[in-house]
Every structure is written in structure tokens, then in C-alpha cells.
Design a protein around this motif. Structure first.
Motif, PDB file in Angstrom:
ATOM      1  N   PHE A   9       0.847  -1.186   0.000  1.00 18.02           N
ATOM      2  CA  PHE A   9       0.000   0.000   0.000  1.00 18.02           C
ATOM      3  C   PHE A   9       0.883   1.237   0.000  1.00 18.02           C
ATOM      4  CE2 PHE A   9      -2.264   3.439   2.200  1.00 18.02           C
ATOM      5  CZ  PHE A   9      -3.325   3.585   1.305  1.00 18.02           C
ATOM      6  N   VAL A  10       0.548   2.198  -0.853  1.00 19.60           N
ATOM      7  CA  VAL A  10       1.319   3.428  -1.013  1.00 19.60           C
ATOM      8  C   VAL A  10       0.445   4.618  -0.622  1.00 19.60           C
ATOM      9  CG1 VAL A  10       2.552   4.899  -2.652  1.00 19.60           C
ATOM     10  CG2 VAL A  10       2.644   2.403  -2.913  1.00 19.60           C
ATOM     11  N   MET A  11       0.968   5.475   0.242  1.00 14.37           N
ATOM     12  CA  MET A  11       0.228   6.674   0.635  1.00 14.37           C
ATOM     13  C   MET A  11       0.531   7.832  -0.313  1.00 14.37           C
ATOM     14  SD  MET A  11       0.404   6.801   4.821  1.00 14.37           S
ATOM     15  CE  MET A  11       2.197   6.932   4.876  1.00 14.37           C
ATOM     16  N   LEU A  12      -0.510   8.462  -0.816  1.00 15.01           N
ATOM     17  CA  LEU A  12      -0.382   9.713  -1.563  1.00 15.01           C
ATOM     18  C   LEU A  12      -0.795  10.824  -0.607  1.00 15.01           C
ATOM     19  CD1 LEU A  12      -2.006   8.580  -4.937  1.00 15.01           C
ATOM     20  CD2 LEU A  12       0.430   8.807  -4.418  1.00 15.01           C
ATOM     21  N   ARG A  13       0.209  11.552  -0.105  1.00 17.59           N
ATOM     22  CA  ARG A  13      -0.059  12.518   0.967  1.00 17.59           C
ATOM     23  C   ARG A  13       0.105  13.949   0.485  1.00 17.59           C
ATOM     24  NH1 ARG A  13       1.077  11.773   7.011  1.00 17.59           N
ATOM     25  NH2 ARG A  13      -0.913  12.878   6.840  1.00 17.59           N
ATOM     26  N   LYS A  14      -0.497  14.867   1.245  1.00 21.63           N
ATOM     27  CA  LYS A  14      -0.325  16.287   0.967  1.00 21.63           C
ATOM     28  C   LYS A  14       1.136  16.671   1.232  1.00 21.63           C
ATOM     29  CE  LYS A  14      -4.796  16.576   0.386  1.00 21.63           C
ATOM     30  NZ  LYS A  14      -5.687  17.100   1.423  1.00 21.63           N
ATOM     31  N   LYS A  15       1.617  17.644   0.500  1.00 21.51           N
ATOM     32  CA  LYS A  15       3.007  18.087   0.637  1.00 21.51           C
ATOM     33  C   LYS A  15       3.299  18.539   2.063  1.00 21.51           C
ATOM     34  CE  LYS A  15       6.472  21.009  -1.610  1.00 21.51           C
ATOM     35  NZ  LYS A  15       6.713  22.019  -2.663  1.00 21.51           N
ATOM     36  N   GLY A  16       4.493  18.139   2.560  1.00 22.51           N
ATOM     37  CA  GLY A  16       4.902  18.517   3.906  1.00 22.51           C
ATOM     38  C   GLY A  16       4.474  17.562   4.989  1.00 22.51           C
ATOM     39  N   LYS A  17       3.848  16.436   4.599  1.00 19.54           N
ATOM     40  CA  LYS A  17       3.342  15.475   5.582  1.00 19.54           C
ATOM     41  C   LYS A  17       4.135  14.171   5.621  1.00 19.54           C
ATOM     42  CE  LYS A  17      -0.335  17.959   6.692  1.00 19.54           C
ATOM     43  NZ  LYS A  17      -0.549  18.512   8.050  1.00 19.54           N
ATOM     44  N   MET A  18       5.066  13.983   4.673  1.00 23.94           N
ATOM     45  CA  MET A  18       5.725  12.677   4.555  1.00 23.94           C
ATOM     46  C   MET A  18       7.179  12.854   4.127  1.00 23.94           C
ATOM     47  SD  MET A  18       4.284   9.413   2.401  1.00 23.94           S
ATOM     48  CE  MET A  18       4.114  10.339   0.864  1.00 23.94           C
ATOM     49  N   PRO A  19       8.125  12.237   4.854  1.00 29.49           N
ATOM     50  CA  PRO A  19       9.543  12.364   4.492  1.00 29.49           C
ATOM     51  C   PRO A  19       9.909  11.520   3.273  1.00 29.49           C
ATOM     52  CG  PRO A  19       9.316  10.847   6.315  1.00 29.49           C
ATOM     53  CD  PRO A  19       7.935  11.405   6.045  1.00 29.49           C
ATOM     54  N   ASN A  20      11.043  11.856   2.676  1.00 33.34           N
ATOM     55  CA  ASN A  20      11.611  11.092   1.554  1.00 33.34           C
ATOM     56  C   ASN A  20      10.570  10.836   0.466  1.00 33.34           C
ATOM     57  OD1 ASN A  20      13.691   9.793   0.172  1.00 33.34           O
ATOM     58  ND2 ASN A  20      13.146   7.789   0.997  1.00 33.34           N
ATOM     59  N   SER A  21       9.952  11.921   0.053  1.00 31.57           N
ATOM     60  CA  SER A  21       8.890  11.800  -0.939  1.00 31.57           C
ATOM     61  C   SER A  21       9.163  12.693  -2.146  1.00 31.57           C
ATOM     62  CB  SER A  21       7.541  12.174  -0.319  1.00 31.57           C
ATOM     63  OG  SER A  21       7.563  13.508   0.165  1.00 31.57           O
ATOM     64  N   ILE A  22       8.458  12.409  -3.217  1.00 31.29           N
ATOM     65  CA  ILE A  22       8.559  13.187  -4.452  1.00 31.29           C
ATOM     66  C   ILE A  22       7.244  13.952  -4.632  1.00 31.29           C
ATOM     67  CG2 ILE A  22       8.726  13.017  -6.972  1.00 31.29           C
ATOM     68  CD1 ILE A  22      10.423  10.491  -6.524  1.00 31.29           C
ATOM     69  N   SER A  23       7.350  15.231  -4.949  1.00 26.76           N
ATOM     70  CA  SER A  23       6.168  16.080  -5.097  1.00 26.76           C
ATOM     71  C   SER A  23       5.734  16.181  -6.547  1.00 26.76           C
ATOM     72  CB  SER A  23       6.461  17.493  -4.569  1.00 26.76           C
ATOM     73  OG  SER A  23       6.771  17.462  -3.194  1.00 26.76           O
ATOM     74  N   GLY A  24       4.423  16.260  -6.735  1.00 27.59           N
ATOM     75  CA  GLY A  24       3.875  16.507  -8.053  1.00 27.59           C
ATOM     76  C   GLY A  24       3.654  17.993  -8.263  1.00 27.59           C
ATOM     77  N   THR A  25       2.909  18.338  -9.289  1.00 28.96           N
ATOM     78  CA  THR A  25       2.601  19.734  -9.554  1.00 28.96           C
ATOM     79  C   THR A  25       1.314  20.132  -8.822  1.00 28.96           C
ATOM     80  OG1 THR A  25       1.399  19.103 -11.569  1.00 28.96           O
ATOM     81  CG2 THR A  25       3.717  19.708 -11.802  1.00 28.96           C
ATOM     82  N   GLU A  26       1.128  21.420  -8.660  1.00 30.43           N
ATOM     83  CA  GLU A  26      -0.056  21.926  -7.965  1.00 30.43           C
ATOM     84  C   GLU A  26      -1.328  21.563  -8.725  1.00 30.43           C
ATOM     85  OE1 GLU A  26      -0.376  25.998  -5.693  1.00 30.43           O
ATOM     86  OE2 GLU A  26      -1.010  26.299  -7.781  1.00 30.43           O
ATOM     87  N   TYR A  27      -2.366  21.225  -7.984  1.00 25.70           N
ATOM     88  CA  TYR A  27      -3.643  20.870  -8.609  1.00 25.70           C
ATOM     89  C   TYR A  27      -4.790  21.543  -7.870  1.00 25.70           C
ATOM     90  CZ  TYR A  27      -4.461  17.663  -4.686  1.00 25.70           C
ATOM     91  OH  TYR A  27      -4.661  17.139  -3.429  1.00 25.70           O
ATOM     92  N   GLY A  28      -5.928  21.673  -8.541  1.00 23.48           N
ATOM     93  CA  GLY A  28      -7.124  22.228  -7.922  1.00 23.48           C
ATOM     94  C   GLY A  28      -7.840  21.156  -7.134  1.00 23.48           C
ATOM     95  N   LYS A  29      -8.117  21.416  -5.862  1.00 19.44           N
ATOM     96  CA  LYS A  29      -8.785  20.441  -5.005  1.00 19.44           C
ATOM     97  C   LYS A  29     -10.251  20.297  -5.394  1.00 19.44           C
ATOM     98  CE  LYS A  29      -7.438  22.333  -1.082  1.00 19.44           C
ATOM     99  NZ  LYS A  29      -7.227  22.490   0.378  1.00 19.44           N
ATOM    100  N   GLU A  30     -10.868  19.236  -4.881  1.00 20.33           N
ATOM    101  CA  GLU A  30     -12.239  18.920  -5.267  1.00 20.33           C
ATOM    102  C   GLU A  30     -13.223  20.017  -4.869  1.00 20.33           C
ATOM    103  OE1 GLU A  30     -12.974  15.904  -6.970  1.00 20.33           O
ATOM    104  OE2 GLU A  30     -10.805  15.821  -7.047  1.00 20.33           O
ATOM    105  N   TYR A  31     -12.972  20.686  -3.750  1.00 18.79           N
ATOM    106  CA  TYR A  31     -13.965  21.632  -3.245  1.00 18.79           C
ATOM    107  C   TYR A  31     -13.485  23.079  -3.289  1.00 18.79           C
ATOM    108  CZ  TYR A  31     -16.002  17.281  -1.748  1.00 18.79           C
ATOM    109  OH  TYR A  31     -16.512  16.021  -1.744  1.00 18.79           O
ATOM    110  N   ALA A  32     -12.256  23.331  -2.918  1.00 16.70           N
ATOM    111  CA  ALA A  32     -11.760  24.709  -2.937  1.00 16.70           C
ATOM    112  C   ALA A  32     -10.246  24.715  -2.782  1.00 16.70           C
ATOM    113  CB  ALA A  32     -12.398  25.519  -1.813  1.00 16.70           C
ATOM    114  N   GLY A  33      -9.611  25.691  -3.386  1.00 14.67           N
ATOM    115  CA  GLY A  33      -8.182  25.880  -3.208  1.00 14.67           C
ATOM    116  C   GLY A  33      -7.316  24.944  -4.023  1.00 14.67           C
ATOM    117  N   LYS A  34      -6.022  25.015  -3.754  1.00 15.06           N
ATOM    118  CA  LYS A  34      -5.046  24.206  -4.481  1.00 15.06           C
ATOM    119  C   LYS A  34      -4.155  23.468  -3.495  1.00 15.06           C
ATOM    120  CE  LYS A  34      -4.969  27.177  -8.569  1.00 15.06           C
ATOM    121  NZ  LYS A  34      -5.640  26.161  -9.418  1.00 15.06           N
TER     122      LYS A  34
END
Length: 222
Positions: free
Chosen positions: A95-120
Motif C-alpha cells: 500500500f502506497v500513501m499519496l499525501r499532501k506536501k509537507g506530511k511525509m519524508p523522503n517523498s517526491i512532489s507533483g505539480t499543484e492541482y485544484g482540489k475537489e472543493y476549494a483551493g489548491k
């Protein structure tokens, strides 16, 4: 015809058809509430209170992806963390966790995206969790606009993986996530949901079996 469609003909697709009897049983204990300014916010906490229904949800996905075949399961922060692990354990897959940026060490970040309800936001994936050619299942409770799904697809592809399918319990068809994914060059990635909004009719504020005394919409964008 895609591999997933070929492999589910006569199998789990028939047993667990979209909006079919099993889906309706799960929908019967999945309420909606006015939340985050949305008239119908669907709450999977409804079926989590019923172990036999929660087990049925897990069985649906285990049955489907046992046939299709995957190398790992990636779940979205945060409700994908509830659904993904029991499915991964049943299939004996990582199982692999896809977490919000700043919540998980040794991770690779994707590009900014629009959230389902509001914000990015920005999603991250553990470094080395997906190898080139790995067949990865993405899982979440619900797909709305497809913004979060597209961010997860991007990360898996960045690491050389193949997204077998985006799986969820509910797809809000009227928001047309399929169109968004197609527009982001993800036409190769299927979306599969056990049900859509047409069978989710349990009004959490009107059903007498649901305690809503003092209810107010205090939801924050996430």
C-alpha cells in the motif's frame, strides 16, 4: 477493449455491477449532509459504522482487482487511507500513501492541482514506492471533479508506473471527471466506481435513525 474490461466480463463486473443490488445496499447506509457549502456531501462514515457493510465494500474491490491484477495500491489522503489498506492486505500487495506536501519524508512532489472543493494543493508519493512498469491501482472514496485523481496519476506516471484504474465507491457523474482526465492526457486511465449519485438518497438530516441534534455546517476546505 481495455484489459480491465476483458478480465471482468462475467466476473466481478456481473457480481458487483455499478448501481446494482450490492451498491444499493451500501448506499442505503451512506448519508449525505449539507457540508462545506455543498448541499449533498456524501459521508462514508455511514457504512463504516456497519462492519458487515464495510467488509462488503472491501470485498467488492478485492474481487475486482484480484481478476485484473495489480502490483500495488495507492490511496489518497485521507479517506483512501481507510479503504486502501484492507484491500491491499487481502490482495497481499503493498500500500502506497499519496499525501499532501509537507506530511511525509523522503517523498517526491507533483505539480499543484485544484482540489475537489476549494483551493489548491500538491500531492507527494514515497520515493521508490513505484518501479518502472508497475501496475498501480489508485483508490479513493469519491471522485468529483477529478483534480485529485489527476494529481495521483501524474505521480505514478512520473515514477514510470502504469495506472491500471482509478477506483472509488462514488463517482459524481454530473461533474464529469472523465473529461478532465482526458484533457490532461490521461485518456489511458479508466475510472471505475461502484455507484453514482443517483442511488445515494439517504438524507442525513431527515433520517430519524441518524443523530444530528445541533448539526451545523462547520466544514473547512481541504
Amino acid at each position: 477493449m481495455s484489459d480491465s474490461k476483458k478480465k471482468t466480463e462475467g466476473g466481478s463486473e456481473g457480481k458487483y455491477s455499478q448501481n446494482g443490488p450490492v451498491a444499493k445496499k451500501i448506499a442505503s447506509v451512506t448519508p449525505y449532509f449539507p457540508f462545506k457549502g455543498i448541499d449533498r456531501f456524501y459521508d462514508i462514515g455511514g457504512f463504516l459504522k456497519h462492519p458487515e457493510i464495510f467488509q462488503l465494500v472491501v470485498d467488492v474491490f478485492v474481487d475486482r482487482y484480484k481478476e485484473i491484477g495489480v502490483d500495488s495500491i495507492a490511496g489518497f489522503d485521507a479517506r483512501g487511507f481507510i479503504l486502501g489498506p484492507p484491500i491491499a492486505l487481502a490482495l497481499k500487495k503493498p500500500f502506497v500513501m499519496l499525501r499532501k506536501k509537507g506530511k511525509m519524508p523522503n517523498s517526491i512532489s507533483g505539480t499543484e492541482y485544484g482540489k475537489e472543493y476549494a483551493g489548491k494543493d500538491v500531492l507527494t508519493i514515497p520515493r521508490g514506492s513505484v518501479k518502472k512498469g508497475d501496475r498501480v491501482l489508485l483508490i479513493d472514496d469519491l471522485v468529483a471533479t477529478g483534480g485529485t485523481l489527476s494529481a495521483g496519476i501524474e505521480l505514478v506516471k512520473l515514477l514510470g508506473g502504469v495506472v491500471v484504474e482509478c477506483a472509488c465507491i462514488v463517482e459524481l457523474k454530473f461533474l464529469n471527471a472523465r473529461k478532465k482526465l482526458d484533457g490532461l492526457n490521461h485518456k489511458d486511465v479508466p475510472i471505475w466506481a461502484l455507484m453514482d449519485e443517483s442511488i445515494l438518497t439517504l438524507d442525513g438530516l431527515k433520517d430519524p435513525s441518524i443523530d444530528t441534534e445541533g448539526y451545523k455546517d462547520d466544514g473547512e476546505a481541504h
